[in-house]
Design a protein around this motif. Structure first.
Motif, PDB file in Angstrom:
ATOM      1  N   ARG A  40      10.112  42.626   5.684  1.00  0.00           N
ATOM      2  CA  ARG A  40      10.697  41.822   4.607  1.00  0.00           C
ATOM      3  C   ARG A  40      12.146  41.411   4.880  1.00  0.00           C
ATOM      4  N   GLN A  41      12.333  40.927   6.096  1.00  0.00           N
ATOM      5  CA  GLN A  41      13.581  40.292   6.507  1.00  0.00           C
ATOM      6  C   GLN A  41      13.208  38.978   7.194  1.00  0.00           C
ATOM      7  N   VAL A  42      14.191  38.095   7.339  1.00  0.00           N
ATOM      8  CA  VAL A  42      13.979  36.869   8.104  1.00  0.00           C
ATOM      9  C   VAL A  42      14.585  37.074   9.484  1.00  0.00           C
ATOM     10  N   THR A  43      13.739  36.967  10.503  1.00  0.00           N
ATOM     11  CA  THR A  43      14.181  37.089  11.888  1.00  0.00           C
ATOM     12  C   THR A  43      14.109  35.710  12.526  1.00  0.00           C
ATOM     13  N   LEU A  57       6.478  33.551  19.818  1.00  0.00           N
ATOM     14  CA  LEU A  57       5.961  33.570  18.450  1.00  0.00           C
ATOM     15  C   LEU A  57       4.441  33.644  18.451  1.00  0.00           C
ATOM     16  N   ARG A  58       3.815  32.879  19.337  1.00  0.00           N
ATOM     17  CA  ARG A  58       2.343  32.839  19.370  1.00  0.00           C
ATOM     18  C   ARG A  58       1.731  34.109  19.952  1.00  0.00           C
ATOM     19  N   THR A  59       2.531  34.922  20.666  1.00  0.00           N
ATOM     20  CA  THR A  59       1.982  36.204  21.130  1.00  0.00           C
ATOM     21  C   THR A  59       1.794  37.160  19.961  1.00  0.00           C
ATOM     22  N   LEU A  60       2.473  36.914  18.859  1.00  0.00           N
ATOM     23  CA  LEU A  60       2.450  37.862  17.746  1.00  0.00           C
ATOM     24  C   LEU A  60       1.181  37.765  16.912  1.00  0.00           C
ATOM     25  N   ASN A  61       0.439  36.660  17.035  1.00  0.00           N
ATOM     26  CA  ASN A  61      -0.876  36.596  16.374  1.00  0.00           C
ATOM     27  C   ASN A  61      -1.969  36.150  17.345  1.00  0.00           C
ATOM     28  N   ARG A  62      -1.691  36.302  18.629  1.00  0.00           N
ATOM     29  CA  ARG A  62      -2.647  36.017  19.705  1.00  0.00           C
ATOM     30  C   ARG A  62      -3.127  34.568  19.707  1.00  0.00           C
ATOM     31  N   LEU A  63      -2.277  33.674  19.245  1.00  0.00           N
ATOM     32  CA  LEU A  63      -2.671  32.267  19.262  1.00  0.00           C
ATOM     33  C   LEU A  63      -2.689  31.712  20.677  1.00  0.00           C
ATOM     34  N   ASN A  64      -1.963  32.352  21.583  1.00  0.00           N
ATOM     35  CA  ASN A  64      -2.026  31.925  22.984  1.00  0.00           C
ATOM     36  C   ASN A  64      -3.392  32.193  23.606  1.00  0.00           C
ATOM     37  N   ASP A  65      -4.191  33.031  22.947  1.00  0.00           N
ATOM     38  CA  ASP A  65      -5.529  33.331  23.481  1.00  0.00           C
ATOM     39  C   ASP A  65      -6.373  32.070  23.668  1.00  0.00           C
ATOM     40  N   LEU A 180       4.763  33.510  10.397  1.00  0.00           N
ATOM     41  CA  LEU A 180       5.391  32.933  11.580  1.00  0.00           C
ATOM     42  C   LEU A 180       5.640  31.461  11.299  1.00  0.00           C
ATOM     43  N   LEU A 181       6.880  31.026  11.435  1.00  0.00           N
ATOM     44  CA  LEU A 181       7.249  29.640  11.145  1.00  0.00           C
ATOM     45  C   LEU A 181       7.855  29.030  12.406  1.00  0.00           C
ATOM     46  N   ASP A 182       7.166  28.034  12.961  1.00  0.00           N
ATOM     47  CA  ASP A 182       7.614  27.418  14.208  1.00  0.00           C
ATOM     48  C   ASP A 182       8.279  26.086  13.898  1.00  0.00           C
ATOM     49  N   GLU A 183       9.599  26.090  13.822  1.00  0.00           N
ATOM     50  CA  GLU A 183      10.377  24.877  13.518  1.00  0.00           C
ATOM     51  C   GLU A 183       9.853  24.185  12.253  1.00  0.00           C
ATOM     52  N   PRO A 184       9.717  24.892  11.134  1.00  0.00           N
ATOM     53  CA  PRO A 184       9.017  24.314   9.977  1.00  0.00           C
ATOM     54  C   PRO A 184       9.743  23.151   9.319  1.00  0.00           C
ATOM     55  N   ILE A 209       9.269  37.575   7.789  1.00  0.00           N
ATOM     56  CA  ILE A 209       9.260  36.189   8.262  1.00  0.00           C
ATOM     57  C   ILE A 209       9.954  36.100   9.612  1.00  0.00           C
ATOM     58  N   ILE A 210       9.286  35.440  10.550  1.00  0.00           N
ATOM     59  CA  ILE A 210       9.859  35.189  11.871  1.00  0.00           C
ATOM     60  C   ILE A 210       9.863  33.679  12.067  1.00  0.00           C
ATOM     61  N   ILE A 211      11.040  33.110  12.291  1.00  0.00           N
ATOM     62  CA  ILE A 211      11.164  31.657  12.362  1.00  0.00           C
ATOM     63  C   ILE A 211      11.798  31.242  13.682  1.00  0.00           C
ATOM     64  N   VAL A 212      11.174  30.293  14.336  1.00  0.00           N
ATOM     65  CA  VAL A 212      11.772  29.622  15.487  1.00  0.00           C
ATOM     66  C   VAL A 212      12.534  28.412  14.967  1.00  0.00           C
TER      67      VAL A 212
END
Length: 261
Positions: A40-43, A57-65, A180-184, A209-212
């Motif tokens: 519960r912090q913004v990183t 960022l995508r390694t954190l939910n295996r979206l690179n799979d 995960l927020l990628d340049e939202p 929250i993790i934001i690029v």
């Protein structure tokens, strides 16, 4: 290897990354990354284009799979489970860790059906239950009042900023723990960007929250912790105030002050 930051001792940890290496075919994109991400912090993840932020960022939910010929080494531990272990349910993982992309990507469906999509996939079928989830998610994404009278109209009719908040509502509808927020906000006008930033600050009460972001002012405004990436390496990671005012590493200072990047 960058040491895990010591000032997280006062925070519970939701994600632990240890000695992470990532490869696109023969090309290594991430090098020996270790970090802890607090609950519960913004990183914020900052750094020049192509430095590995979004890949990480995508390694954190295996979206690179879903990308052919990729390979990962190291561990990503979420809620004490190594998400790259053989027993991981990837569908359940992506329910726990929602993602919103740089370009808003609403489905060519109604506003209601966009938000209800995830709950339906995970077994919620009753119209009343779905309606409650949709309303709650749209309220949490700060867009309910703008769309409550046109839930059956196409999501594609919304403005860019509204579409992005709808995508956040869609992610929230499956009750994740992490966002995960990628340049939202990178494609949005200043007013819509402000809406997104205010929303992120509100959501961190309930979500990690993790934001690029390429926008360092944005990182400074909304994040509690910041990681600076360069050429696939985590150069420095710490409390945002310290990173922006008194970094330990000169390369971080040079980037923050605009000497390169």
């Amino acid at each position: 290897m960058v040491e895990v930051i010591p000032n997280l001792k006062d925070h519970s940890i939701i994600v632990q990354v240890r000695n992470l290496n990532f490869f696109y075919g023969p090309v290594q994109a991430l090098f020996d990354i270790s970090m802890d991400i607090p609950v519960r912090q913004v990183t914020a993840l900052i750094g020049p284009s192509g430095c590995g932020k979004s890949t990480f960022l995508r390694t954190l939910n295996r979206l690179n799979d879903i990308i052919d010929n990729t390979r990962i080494q190291g561990k990503v531990i979420v809620d004490n489970e190594d998400i790259y272990g053989n027993t991981t349910d990837v569908v359940a993982l992506r329910k726990k860790i929602g993602m919103v992309f740089q370009k808003s990507n609403p489905f060519p469906k109604s506003i209601f059906d966009n938000v209800a999509y995830g709950p339906r996939i995970h077994g919620t079928k009753g119209r009343n239950e779905l309606a409650a989830i949709v309303e709650n998610s749209l309220k949490r994404a700060a867009i309910w009042d703008e769309v409550k009278d046109r839930l059956e109209t196409s999501a594609l009719e919304l403005s860019g900023g509204q579409q992005q908040r709808l995508c956040i509502a869609r992610a929230l509808a499956v009750d994740p723990e992490i966002l995960l927020l990628d340049e939202p906000a990178s494609a949005l006008d200043p007013k819509s960007t402000t809406h997104i930033e205010e929303l992120i600050l509100e959501l961190k009460r309930d979500f990690s929250i993790i934001i690029v972001t390429h926008n360092m002012q944005q990182a400074g405004r909304i994040s509690d912790f910041t990681g600076f990436f360069y050429e696939g390496r985590l150069i420095e990671f710490g409390a945002t105030k310290k990173i922006f005012t008194n970094p330990d590493i000169k390369q971080t200072e040079d980037y923050i002050t605009g000497r390169f990047g």
